[in-house]
Write a protein that holds these residues in place. Structure first.
Motif, PDB file in Angstrom:
ATOM      1  N   CYS A 159      76.939  62.247  -1.128  1.00 52.24           N
ATOM      2  CA  CYS A 159      78.287  62.809  -0.909  1.00 52.24           C
ATOM      3  C   CYS A 159      78.442  64.146  -1.628  1.00 52.24           C
ATOM      4  N   LYS A 160      78.010  64.206  -2.882  1.00 50.60           N
ATOM      5  CA  LYS A 160      78.177  65.428  -3.674  1.00 50.60           C
ATOM      6  C   LYS A 160      77.295  66.564  -3.177  1.00 50.60           C
ATOM      7  N   GLU A 162      76.869  67.041  -0.054  1.00 49.13           N
ATOM      8  CA  GLU A 162      77.423  67.307   1.286  1.00 49.13           C
ATOM      9  C   GLU A 162      76.616  66.667   2.418  1.00 49.13           C
ATOM     10  N   LYS A 195      86.905  65.102   0.297  1.00 48.12           N
ATOM     11  CA  LYS A 195      86.430  66.441  -0.043  1.00 48.12           C
ATOM     12  C   LYS A 195      85.884  67.172   1.185  1.00 48.12           C
ATOM     13  N   ALA A 196      85.379  66.385   2.145  1.00 42.16           N
ATOM     14  CA  ALA A 196      84.884  66.972   3.397  1.00 42.16           C
ATOM     15  C   ALA A 196      86.015  67.155   4.412  1.00 42.16           C
TER      16      ALA A 196
END
Length: 457
Positions: A159-160, A162, A195-196
């Protein structure tokens, strides 16, 4: 003979207590006193020191404890090396992490699942997801018992970096193979989706969590609520706030600030005031972010006297105001048409050590333009060391408003040369303005420059 009532276990408890509060000199003194009384340190004693030194001092200081262990006839174990590798990972020292891992293998110490977890986390922190995935595959192919933390580190790392789709695929694949997600797993995925800006999927994941045996916590709700506000879906965000309250969750200052900021942006000042009153009545201690939110609310309402009183309260409370604090006031004064007051506060910022604040200067430029002082805005622009797309867009737009299309064209040429972006609508306004003013050749030249800039990007 050992002193009656003392033991190595008690010694280790005392050392761990001092290490937790960073009193390492006292921890070392206890070891000396213990040895004097016949209490012999063991591997746990030294591992506690290794962990503390790697966290609070340095990796070299932590590594030096290994030599002391060997002198005392105690062999380092997997926990010793895990602490050292974790220390190098915190400092993003990949080569040292790999060297320590190799040293552990050469010493005949078999890595455990945490050794691999720490190494995997190190690769993710350094933006190397392929290498992290190889470590993950090694864990799966080894005889090591899998741990939920392994899967959480992998999902979080993806996730971090992307790779949110890969994280979702891994999550579903693990579920099919019997993995029971923890609340932290859902929170990681929800945070990654937010965040996305994939709000719909985040809300779906929130519903899935609600249908499981797990209960969403304050972090879960606040994450989705903030994403709703960022996506300008304010009503959905407030619905989540209501659901959170109905379940009895206590709001912290961060959650309240998120709600107040959204209410202020939508012009719902009375509701924002009521929310801040609730913060005060609940006795929640405000941090700088909370004060900045309150300051923004006062400035939006034009209550500058209250804003300056709040600024004094922040400083008297021992908090250090940041650039954002002062920028809120400057922006508020500019929007209220008080250019002189904004300039005074900008000068005050410089006296406080904030010499170049691009956001505040952009606010001043826009404020000067809107107050009809476009030449003063141009002078300020020329004096600025740094400019961004907002600087150029604001000036070009306002030059067009007063019909100074040739000046706007020259400024836009400079903007394109510097590789900055300007809104399409502003570009069209300049080109159309040049055509209508009879500067056809300049309009064509500008259009060509825009096309070249687009190709080069």
């Amino acid at each position: 003979m050992m002193f009656r009532g003392l033991s190595t276990k008690l010694l280790n408890i005392c050392i761990a207590s001092f290490c937790k509060v960073r009193l390492l000199e006292k921890a070392e003194a206890i070891i000396i006193d213990g040895e004097r009384l016949g209490v012999i340190p063991d591997v746990v004693t030294y591992n506690t020191l290794v962990s503390a030194y790697s966290r609070y001092v340095s990796l070299d200081a932590a590594y030096s404890v290994i030599h002391r262990m060997k002198e005392a006839g105690i062999s380092p174990d997997v926990i010793t090396y895990n602490s050292l590798i974790a220390g190098s990972t915190r400092d993003c020292l990949l080569s040292q992490s790999l060297d320590l891992f190799e040293e552990m293998l050469q010493a005949g110490i078999h890595p455990d699942v945490w050794s691999y977890n720490i190494l995997m986390n190190c690769f993710f922190k350094l933006g190397k997801p392929d290498e992290a995935n190889r470590v993950f595959q090694d864990i799966l192919l080894s005889n090591l018992a899998s741990h939920p933390a392994t899967f959480n580190i992998m999902i979080n790392g993806l996730c971090k970096n992307e790779y949110i789709d890969n994280a979702l695929m891994l999550f579903r694949n693990l579920q099919r193979h019997g993995f029971v997600p923890q609340l932290v797993t859902y929170n990681i995925l929800i945070n990654g989706l937010c965040k996305a800006r994939r709000l719909r999927q985040a809300r779906t994941m929130l519903r899935e969590l609600g249908e499981s045996d797990l209960e969403p916590n304050a972090i879960t709700y606040t994450t989705v609520m903030k994403c709703c506000f960022r996506s300008k879906q304010y009503d959905k965000g407030l619905d989540i706030m209501s659901e959170m309250k109905s379940k009895g969750y206590t709001f912290d200052s961060f959650a309240y600030c998120t709600v107040v900021a959204a209410l202020v942006k939508t012009g719902r000042i009375e509701e924002a005031n009521a929310c801040m009153e609730q913060v005060m009545s609940n006795g929640i201690e405000l941090d700088l972010a909370a004060y900045n939110t309150l300051l923004n609310m006062y400035c939006r309402e034009g209550k500058f006297e209250a804003a300056y009183k709040l600024l004094d309260e922040i400083e008297k409370g021992g908090l250090l105001c940041d650039k954002y604090t002062h920028t809120i006031i400057i922006d508020g004064l500019c929007k209220a048409g008080n250019i002189t007051g904004a300039q005074h506060h900008l000068h005050y910022m410089k006296m406080m050590g904030f010499h170049e604040n691009l956001v505040a200067l952009n606010c001043m430029i826009d404020g000067l333009c809107k107050a009809g002082h476009i030449d003063r805005a141009m002078e300020l622009y020329k004096s600025m060391e740094t400019k961004d797309s907002v600087t150029y867009t604001s000036l070009v737009h306002n030059l067009c408003r007063v019909g100074r299309f040739r000046c706007a064209s020259k400024l836009m040429m400079k903007c394109l040369k510097d590789g900055k972006k300007i809104l399409r609508a502003t570009k069209r306004a300049v080109v159309a303005g040049l055509h209508s003013s009879g500067y056809t050749d300049e309009a064509k030249k500008l259009q060509w420059k825009i096309q070249v800039a687009r190709i080069l990007r």
